[in-house]
Design a protein around this motif. Structure first.
Motif, PDB file in Angstrom:
ATOM      1  N   LEU A  51       1.054  -1.247  -0.100  1.00 28.25           N
ATOM      2  CA  LEU A  51       0.146   0.177  -0.022  1.00 28.25           C
ATOM      3  C   LEU A  51       0.935   1.203   0.094  1.00 28.25           C
ATOM      4  O   LEU A  51       1.910   1.361   0.763  1.00 28.25           O
ATOM      5  CB  LEU A  51      -0.805   0.128   1.153  1.00 28.25           C
ATOM      6  CG  LEU A  51      -1.915   0.833   1.360  1.00 28.25           C
ATOM      7  CD1 LEU A  51      -3.028   0.762   0.425  1.00 28.25           C
ATOM      8  CD2 LEU A  51      -2.792   0.940   2.691  1.00 28.25           C
ATOM      9  N   ALA A  52       0.424   2.347  -0.775  1.00 32.12           N
ATOM     10  CA  ALA A  52       1.257   3.211  -1.019  1.00 32.12           C
ATOM     11  C   ALA A  52       1.474   4.290   0.240  1.00 32.12           C
ATOM     12  O   ALA A  52       0.275   4.130   1.255  1.00 32.12           O
ATOM     13  CB  ALA A  52       0.746   4.457  -2.177  1.00 32.12           C
TER      14      ALA A  52
ATOM     15  N   GLY B 191       1.316   6.847   3.212  1.00 32.13           N
ATOM     16  CA  GLY B 191       0.474   8.108   3.269  1.00 32.13           C
ATOM     17  C   GLY B 191      -1.031   7.969   3.056  1.00 32.13           C
ATOM     18  O   GLY B 191      -1.892   8.692   3.281  1.00 32.13           O
ATOM     19  N   LYS B 192      -1.323   6.623   2.746  1.00 32.31           N
ATOM     20  CA  LYS B 192      -2.747   6.301   2.473  1.00 32.31           C
ATOM     21  C   LYS B 192      -3.668   5.650   3.601  1.00 32.31           C
ATOM     22  O   LYS B 192      -2.777   4.823   4.581  1.00 32.31           O
ATOM     23  CB  LYS B 192      -2.961   5.156   1.282  1.00 32.31           C
ATOM     24  CG  LYS B 192      -2.166   5.724  -0.069  1.00 32.31           C
ATOM     25  CD  LYS B 192      -3.236   6.684  -0.691  1.00 32.31           C
ATOM     26  CE  LYS B 192      -2.441   7.096  -2.044  1.00 32.31           C
ATOM     27  NZ  LYS B 192      -3.199   8.157  -2.589  1.00 32.31           N
ATOM     28  N   LEU B 193      -4.559   6.147   4.085  1.00 32.42           N
ATOM     29  CA  LEU B 193      -5.430   5.491   5.036  1.00 32.42           C
ATOM     30  C   LEU B 193      -6.611   4.972   4.262  1.00 32.42           C
ATOM     31  O   LEU B 193      -7.039   5.308   3.294  1.00 32.42           O
ATOM     32  CB  LEU B 193      -5.724   6.717   5.874  1.00 32.42           C
ATOM     33  CG  LEU B 193      -4.677   7.667   6.618  1.00 32.42           C
ATOM     34  CD1 LEU B 193      -5.357   8.866   7.276  1.00 32.42           C
ATOM     35  CD2 LEU B 193      -3.813   6.742   7.546  1.00 32.42           C
ATOM     36  N   ILE B 194      -7.095   4.167   5.178  1.00 32.77           N
ATOM     37  CA  ILE B 194      -8.570   3.464   4.643  1.00 32.77           C
ATOM     38  C   ILE B 194      -9.605   3.761   5.670  1.00 32.77           C
ATOM     39  O   ILE B 194      -9.477   3.434   6.944  1.00 32.77           O
ATOM     40  CB  ILE B 194      -8.252   1.959   4.332  1.00 32.77           C
ATOM     41  CG1 ILE B 194      -7.072   1.848   3.351  1.00 32.77           C
ATOM     42  CG2 ILE B 194      -9.844   1.226   4.045  1.00 32.77           C
ATOM     43  CD1 ILE B 194      -7.195   0.389   2.621  1.00 32.77           C
TER      44      ILE B 194
END
Lengths: 214, 85
Positions: free
Chosen positions: B27-28, B30-33
């Motif tokens: 997962l890149a 700085g990405k949040l889900i």
């Protein structure tokens, strides 16, 4: 002749609801441009008393809920329940879209049984990805836009006169377009969003009359 | 026999869990889900931790990943995406 009206609930008490609230702004703008009377219950105004009062007394034809949800309820500000399976007068004769988790599983069919015309929502969790460095400026977050623009399109299509079934289908097509774009774009930092977009796309459904129009 | 079957099923679950963790690891940054229902916005590390623990949220993350991978394998994703173009 009464003008068409739209009720939008926009609780804003955590990062997820902040995103949903801000990304509802283009929908509000579109409704106003079309001369639709808009009741915007933002932040603390998205309270159980206020929402039920508007639903029962002003009886807007179209309702757009944003917030947390479960199989049986949709929540407003601070997660207070604003719609449940027992709400009859609140949903009668209305087209509802809940951008919330899971509510199309039980609350959707219950609302139809209670007299709603159509209920669009998600049978499973509504998920989306976002950028850590955009949390304070949600509308600049293109990653979140991959999810929130297609879901906005449910209401935008209804405002344009499409039926509930067509609005759902047009929205799902936008999810598909975003998936196709990411799958064919080499090295996209949003590639991982594909599985989440697919999840939202397949779980966004219509309960009730698919031919219903605003 | 039943025990052998159960053991095999657990082995498959471990394989699936490892596959999901491997996919989450890329997962890149700085990405949040956001999982709206649980009011949670999670980092990559938190997502992986839930999958490792096998709690409710971890199971949901696995389900999301596997729903996509199965649909991709069966050509369903391609059909749906082509229909949207």
């Amino acid at each position: 002749m009464t003008s068409k009206s739209l009720l939008v609930t926009r609780p804003e008490h955590d990062p997820a609801t902040r995103y949903l609230a801000r990304w509802s702004e283009p929908v509000l703008e579109e409704a106003r441009k079309k001369g639709v009377r808009v009741v915007d219950l933002h932040k603390k105004k998205a309270s159980p008393n206020r929402v039920r009062g508007i639903l029962e007394k002003r009886s807007p034809r179209l309702v757009f809920f944003n917030g947390h949800g479960s199989d049986e309820v949709v929540a407003g500000h601070d997660n207070e329940v604003i719609l449940g399976e027992g709400d009859k007068e609140a949903v009668e004769g209305k087209i509802l879209f809940a951008r919330a988790c899971k509510s199309a599983k039980k609350l959707g069919p219950a609302s139809i049984a209670n007299g709603a015309v159509a209920y669009i929502g998600y049978e499973e969790d509504f998920v989306f990805s976002l950028n850590e460095n955009k949390v304070s400026r949600p509308l600049e977050d293109r990653t979140a836009g991959l999810f929130l623009e297609p879901s906005n399109h449910v209401v935008i299509a209804l405002l344009k006169g499409h039926s509930a079934g067509e609005a759902n289908e047009r929205s799902r097509r936008l999810y598909g377009t975003n998936i196709a774009h990411l799958l064919t774009q080499e090295g996209s930092e949003d590639y991982d969003a594909v599985k989440l977009l697919y999840w939202d796309m397949v779980h966004q459904v219509v309960c009730g009359d698919e031919n219903a129009v605003f | 026999m039943e025990q052998e079957k159960q053991q095999k099923s657990e082995e498959i679950s471990d394989d699936v869990r490892d596959l999901v963790i491997a996919r989450l690891q890329v997962l890149a940054p700085g990405k949040l889900i956001s999982f709206g229902g649980g009011e949670q916005t999670l980092t990559k590390e938190e997502l992986i931790s839930h999958v490792e623990k096998g709690d409710e949220l971890g199971k949901k993350i696995v389900e999301i990943e596997m729903t996509f991978l199965r649909a991709l394998k069966d050509g369903i994703v391609l059909d749906q995406v082509l229909a949207s173009l």
